[in-house]
Write an enzyme that holds these catalytic residues in place. Structure first.
Site, PDB file in Angstrom:
ATOM      1  N   GLU A 179       6.655 -62.631  17.851  1.00 31.14           N
ATOM      2  CA  GLU A 179       7.731 -61.800  17.294  1.00 31.14           C
ATOM      3  C   GLU A 179       9.009 -61.874  18.121  1.00 31.14           C
ATOM      4  O   GLU A 179       9.951 -61.120  17.890  1.00 31.14           O
ATOM      5  CB  GLU A 179       7.261 -60.347  17.093  1.00 31.14           C
ATOM      6  CG  GLU A 179       6.458 -59.750  18.218  1.00 31.14           C
ATOM      7  CD  GLU A 179       5.844 -58.394  17.872  1.00 31.14           C
ATOM      8  OE1 GLU A 179       6.160 -57.815  16.828  1.00 31.14           O
ATOM      9  OE2 GLU A 179       5.045 -57.910  18.692  1.00 31.14           O
ATOM     10  N   ASP A 232       9.864 -57.690  13.900  1.00 34.06           N
ATOM     11  CA  ASP A 232      10.616 -57.865  15.143  1.00 34.06           C
ATOM     12  C   ASP A 232      11.268 -59.240  15.218  1.00 34.06           C
ATOM     13  O   ASP A 232      12.371 -59.376  15.740  1.00 34.06           O
ATOM     14  CB  ASP A 232       9.699 -57.655  16.353  1.00 34.06           C
ATOM     15  CG  ASP A 232       9.555 -56.181  16.677  1.00 34.06           C
ATOM     16  OD1 ASP A 232      10.594 -55.500  16.742  1.00 34.06           O
ATOM     17  OD2 ASP A 232       8.413 -55.705  16.839  1.00 34.06           O
ATOM     18  N   CYS A 281       1.805 -60.780   9.739  1.00 27.81           N
ATOM     19  CA  CYS A 281       1.508 -59.364   9.501  1.00 27.81           C
ATOM     20  C   CYS A 281       2.759 -58.500   9.395  1.00 27.81           C
ATOM     21  O   CYS A 281       2.675 -57.283   9.322  1.00 27.81           O
ATOM     22  CB  CYS A 281       0.581 -58.821  10.592  1.00 27.81           C
ATOM     23  SG  CYS A 281       1.345 -58.801  12.215  1.00 27.81           S
ATOM     24  N   HIS A 293       9.907 -48.296  11.904  1.00 26.47           N
ATOM     25  CA  HIS A 293       8.503 -47.899  11.785  1.00 26.47           C
ATOM     26  C   HIS A 293       8.336 -46.696  10.878  1.00 26.47           C
ATOM     27  O   HIS A 293       7.278 -46.486  10.310  1.00 26.47           O
ATOM     28  CB  HIS A 293       7.905 -47.670  13.175  1.00 26.47           C
ATOM     29  CG  HIS A 293       7.635 -48.962  13.864  1.00 26.47           C
ATOM     30  ND1 HIS A 293       8.510 -49.538  14.737  1.00 26.47           N
ATOM     31  CD2 HIS A 293       6.606 -49.843  13.731  1.00 26.47           C
ATOM     32  CE1 HIS A 293       8.031 -50.700  15.136  1.00 26.47           C
ATOM     33  NE2 HIS A 293       6.884 -50.911  14.551  1.00 26.47           N
TER      34      HIS A 293
HETATM   35  C1  PEP Z   1       6.197 -56.921  13.433  1.00 26.55           C
HETATM   36  O1  PEP Z   1       7.026 -56.803  14.338  1.00 26.55           O
HETATM   37  O2  PEP Z   1       6.359 -57.654  12.437  1.00 26.55           O
HETATM   38  C2  PEP Z   1       4.949 -56.148  13.472  1.00 26.55           C
HETATM   39  C3  PEP Z   1       3.988 -56.364  12.603  1.00 26.55           C
HETATM   40  O3  PEP Z   1       4.841 -55.165  14.404  1.00 26.55           O
HETATM   41  P1  PEP Z   1       5.569 -53.748  14.275  1.00 26.55           P
HETATM   42  O4  PEP Z   1       6.163 -53.651  12.906  1.00 26.55           O
HETATM   43  O5  PEP Z   1       4.562 -52.705  14.541  1.00 26.55           O
HETATM   44  O6  PEP Z   1       6.624 -53.839  15.336  1.00 26.55           O
HETATM   45 MG    MG Z   2       6.510 -55.785  16.165  1.00 29.58          MG
END
Ligand code: PEP
Ligand code: MG
Length: 579
Positions: free
Chosen positions: A432, A456, A503, A191
């Site tokens: 995910e 994820d 996403c 992140h």
């Molecule tokens: C993902 O896991 O692809 C996602 C969009 O959520 P995050 O990156 O916040 O875990």
């Molecule tokens: Mg995620």
């Protein structure tokens, strides 16, 4: 000049002065003292050395008393080093002859010593480097005292060089002065990397140990396109990178012309190109680039970005502000995805496997007051725009049903109190976890939309920690197993006639655009900075051509072949681009 290779996580080039974040976050700028001040500065150094020695003696005596003399030996070693005549002479000389500030002299010399230990082919010896860092920090804290400059109180542009930055530290970086960052650890899917992209600053992670080689104030180039870091570059390299930065700006301006054109393929298929955000103040960055909506609002950053947990009203205002700014375009609010690497500062970090632990929807379901507060805030904001709600990390049908039940319960509560909300707000889930894909035919019957979170999904499918640099080469969306799962989710959603978006970071990488369109995906949500480039690819292809690409890829059997084929296809599309 020294070149270091890391993992490129946020594109662009930054050139500037380094701000080295030691363990305690000291700023150690390269400063010089005037000739007149040399004697006073030498006094200050000797004072700091004496205070450091006294503190170490006190620690030694306390530990010897509590645990015995053998445990105090470590402090004895620190003292010997601190009183080493050669070290003190070298420091004196740098201040007297080169007019270095005592802080800079201490940092420079001790980091050089630490590097010698780190380079020894012996892990025990390498660990001694930490003792030297410890001594450095102690002397600096005595030298700097109250003059310690806080991380968040910068006054001039810097490039941050740190061992690690947590997502919350990254989210709190000064937007005005931090022009880029480099960390020794971290992977492409962390992140921290995602926030760097959101801040639109060049960033490189997973460089390995290098902090011993730099001092604050050193000139540094961060090449976020290639994952390169150049310490103390020569004039020629600086000039070349200045040119590259300029070319990047020109390219961005050209792409900016796409802003008001639709994300539509050559055969007229309209694609929804949404933006991912962490804070309401990122909405203008999405609008400036012509986003069709917000595909992912990572609401946990409201917690990570502030000292106090936001209450219902704070959250309501944040959601309302995003809904209003987007003026009727869809906004997908994801409920809290706290946990794993997104922990609030000061929270004990005692999970052995945090990515497999109490994170995300699991944490919300265990903490109903927290969850209900958020649901209430989202529902209250729903009349101000076109909101959708989404649950993260759903692994089982029971989890989804439980989350929906609590949502219904909160709706009833609001009804009883006569509070207005959008009763038909679409409810979706993130895909995910491989288990969710395996059971996807069941899930599509119980949600209004799907959002595939490849960040994820990749880590859980391939058993590869998204934030670990040592396995970063295995962390890739090009892996056929990951692609098969994405394909299954897209196919199931299309069959059930519910919308599906992607996403994860993958949809912001242009090499995947044709493949994803070919699989039947019609909604993508990407970091705001990536919108123009993805739109450019969408506007340059037709669906039939993408289907050929997808068919070909689905027959390949390893990530390397997939990646190289997709790169070739993109190069064929834009032969003159460097990408
Ligand atoms: C993902 O896991 O692809 C996602 C969009 O959520 P995050 O990156 O916040 O875990
Ligand atoms: Mg995620």
């Amino acid at each position: 000049m020294q070149r270091l290779q890391g993992i490129a996580v946020s594109p662009g080039v930054a050139i500037g002065e380094a701000l080295v974040m030691g363990n305690e976050g000291f700023r150690i700028p390269r400063r010089f003292v005037t000739r007149d001040a040399v004697e006073t500065e030498l006094d200050r150094l000797h004072h700091a050395l004496a205070s450091s020695a006294e503190q170490i003696e006190r620690n030694r005596d306390a530990i010897a008393h509590e645990l015995g003399r053998q445990y105090a030996a470590i402090f004895e070693a620190h003292l010997t080093m601190l009183r080493d005549a050669r070290l003190v002479d070298e420091l004196d000389q740098l201040i007297r002859e080169r007019q270095y500030s005592p802080e800079y002299a201490v940092s420079r010399v001790l980091r050089r010593y630490a590097k010698v230990f780190q380079q020894l082919d012996n892990s025990l010896m390498a660990e001694r480097a930490n003792d030297i860092f410890d001594i450095e920090q102690r002397i600096l804290s005595n030298l700097v005292g109250r003059r310690r400059e806080e991380f968040s109180k910068l006054e001039s542009p810097v490039l941050i060089l740190a061992h690690n930055l947590t997502p919350s530290e990254t989210a709190n970086l000064s937007r005005e002065f931090v022009r880029g960052f480099v960390t020794e650890i971290g992977g492409a899917g962390s992140h921290t990397a995602i926030v760097a992209e959101a801040l639109a600053i060049p960033a490189v992670v997973g460089v390995g140990n290098f902090l011993a080689d730099v001092s604050g104030g050193d000139m540094v180039i961060i090449d976020g396109n290639q994952g390169l870091v150049i310490l103390r570059p020569d004039e020629e390299t600086i000039a070349r990178y200045r040119q590259e930065a300029e070319a990047g700006r020109t390219r961005a301006e050209q792409l900016g012309q796409l802003r008001d054109l639709p994300a539509q393929t050559l055969d007229g298929t309209r694609i929804d190109l949404f933006g991912n955000i962490e804070f309401p103040n990122e909405v203008p960055a999405c609008l400036e680039r012509g986003a069709d909506g917000i595909g992912l609002f990572r609401t946990e950053f409201l917690y990570l970005g502030s000292e106090f947990a936001p209450n219902e009203q704070d959250q309501f205002e944040a959601y309302k502000s995003v809904a209003e700014q987007m003026q009727g375009r869809p906004v997908t609010i994801r409920t809290l995805d706290l946990g794993a690497d997104k922990v609030m500062p000061g929270r004990p970090d005692d999970e052995k496997n945090p990515f497999l632990g109490l994170r995300s929807i699991r944490l919300s379901l265990r903490n109903l007051p927290l969850f209900r507060t958020q649901l209430k805030a989202i529902l209250r904001a729903s009349p101000y725009g076109k909101l959708r709600i989404m649950f993260p990390l759903i692994s089982t049908i029971m989890e989804l049903r439980q989350a929906r039940m609590i949502l219904s319960d909160v709706m009833e509560d609001l009804d009883e109190h006569g509070v207005q909300f959008d009763r038909n707000m679409p409810v979706g889930m993130m895909v995910e976890v491989p288990a969710a894909v395996i059971m996807i035919d069941r899930f599509v019957e119980e949600v209004d939309f799907l959002s595939i979170g490849t960040n994820d999904l990749i880590q859980y499918t391939l058993a590869v920690d998204r934030s670990n640099k040592d396995v970063a080469n295995l962390y890739t969306g090009s892996d056929p197993a990951v692609l098969k799962l994405i394909d299954m989710a897209v196919t199931a959603a299309n069959k059930a006639q519910i919308p599906v978006e992607l996403c994860g970071q993958m949809s912001g990488n242009p090499i995947y655009t044709m493949l994803l369109l070919g699989m039947g995906l019609r909604q993508m949500s990407v970091a705001p900075a990536a919108i123009p480039e993805i739109k450019k690819v969408i506007r340059s292809v037709n669906i039939a051509q993408c289907e050929v690409v997808a068919k070909k890829v689905m027959h390949l059997e390893n990530a390397r072949d997939v990646k190289s084929y997709l790169k070739d296809e993109l190069n064929r599309l834009f032969p003159t681009d460097e990408s």
